[in-house]
Design an enzyme around this catalytic site. Structure first.
Site, mmCIF file in Angstrom:
data_model
loop_
_atom_site.group_PDB
_atom_site.id
_atom_site.type_symbol
_atom_site.label_atom_id
_atom_site.label_comp_id
_atom_site.label_asym_id
_atom_site.label_seq_id
_atom_site.Cartn_x
_atom_site.Cartn_y
_atom_site.Cartn_z
ATOM 1 N N TYR A 1 -3.382 -3.381 10.029
ATOM 2 C CA TYR A 1 -4.709 -3.930 9.779
ATOM 3 C C TYR A 1 -5.526 -3.879 11.071
ATOM 4 C CZ TYR A 1 -3.402 -5.757 5.168
ATOM 5 O OH TYR A 1 -3.018 -5.885 3.859
ATOM 6 N N TYR B 1 2.212 -9.771 5.565
ATOM 7 C CA TYR B 1 1.028 -10.322 4.884
ATOM 8 C C TYR B 1 1.408 -11.045 3.603
ATOM 9 C CZ TYR B 1 -3.394 -10.287 2.268
ATOM 10 O OH TYR B 1 -4.499 -10.650 1.525
ATOM 11 N N ASP C 1 -6.064 -12.633 -2.895
ATOM 12 C CA ASP C 1 -5.616 -11.471 -2.125
ATOM 13 C C ASP C 1 -6.658 -10.378 -2.292
ATOM 14 O OD1 ASP C 1 -4.289 -9.450 -0.848
ATOM 15 O OD2 ASP C 1 -2.737 -9.201 -2.369
ATOM 16 N N GLN D 1 -13.480 1.723 -7.437
ATOM 17 C CA GLN D 1 -13.211 2.123 -6.057
ATOM 18 C C GLN D 1 -12.378 3.407 -6.022
ATOM 19 O OE1 GLN D 1 -11.121 -1.360 -4.630
ATOM 20 N NE2 GLN D 1 -9.897 -1.418 -6.497
#
Length: 275
Positions: free
Chosen positions: A209, A43, A139, A13
């Site tokens: 987010y 989070y 996660d 990525q």
């Protein structure tokens, strides 16, 4: 964005680190914000402490799949009775970047109980001995690219096998506002995999987010455990990493995280065991 601090392409990525005006440093993978210095704790704390505190007996062995920024590890490290914390992260570049640019999160890697495995998380879980973990936390990023398989049934079946009876998984499970169809499909699949157990959905609020909200699917193996109820104490000691106090998680917000708006209750009523 004030400044681009880091930009590269790993084997899996694109990885970028930005310095922003309002949120401090931001980690971005394939163009999607993963965490920021300002709000990451909302989070990380909920992903770790909801499953850890819902258990009937304290966890001794925990596994994190993904989580290469180290934030969930940091939160698990607050629990003094944990003996081993494993992490299976597919992209070895992410922990390196986190350790350089996000030391307050990556401090989790410094805990002596942590064993890091740079590998395919699915294969790691499939190869784990049956019943070997008390808690498994996934996660992951969104269900595209390298994380797509982490939302599919074979992976959940492997997690179910790797959990001890009464153990709990907690997986990143998208936003009620944007992905209700994905959440319903995920919950239906979990209800099949965790037959005789419990399947619940919780969420936390986090401004960076999409929609300012992100959820987690929380499931218990072989026991109708009401995961909405915290049974273990909130970790308050700084521990060996001398961590600052919790800023988001407490017993009240644990319970409140499972209270869903009516439209979500209507959509998920047949898919969750506790609402």
């Amino acid at each position: 964005v004030k400044e681009v601090l880091y930009k590269s392409k790993s084997d899996f990525q694109d990885i970028c680190v930005f310095e922003s005006e309002a949120y401090g440093r931001m980690l971005v993978l394939d163009g999607v914000i993963q965490c920021t210095e300002r709000d990451e704790f909302a989070y990380q704390e909920m992903m770790a402490h909801i499953p850890m505190c819902a258990l009937e007996r304290p966890a001794k062995r925990a596994l994190v799949v993904g989580g290469g920024d180290g934030g969930v590890l940091r939160e698990l490290a607050r629990h003094p009775l944990v003996e081993e914390i494993h992490i299976a992260e597919i992209d070895g570049d992410v922990p390196k970047v986190a350790q350089q640019y996000f030391p307050a999160m990556a401090v989790g890697f410094s805990d002596l109980r942590v064993k890091m495995h740079i590998c395919d998380g699915i294969k790691f879980v499939q190869d784990a001995a049956e019943g070997s973990y008390d808690v498994i936390i996934v996660d992951s990023s969104d269900p595209v690219g390298p994380a797509e398989v982490l939302f599919q049934q074979p992976f959940f079946e492997a997690m179910h096998r790797a959990l001890r009876p009464g153990g709990v998984i907690c997986t990143q499970a998208e936003s009620l506002w944007l992905h209700l169809d994905i959440i319903k499909s995920l919950a239906d699949m979990c209800k099949q995999v965790f037959q005789g157990g419990s399947v619940c959905y919780a969420y936390t609020t986090i401004p960076t987010y999409p929609s300012g909200q992100i959820g987690m699917m929380v499931c218990c193996k072989g026991q109708q455990l009401d995961l909405r109820q915290p049974r273990q104490p909130s970790p308050t000691e700084p521990g060996q990493l001398d961590l600052p106090p919790l800023r988001y998680y407490n017993r009240d917000i644990h319970q409140a995280a499972f209270v869903l708006p009516k439209y979500a209750v209507d959509a998920l009523a047949g898919s969750l065991t506790h609402l």
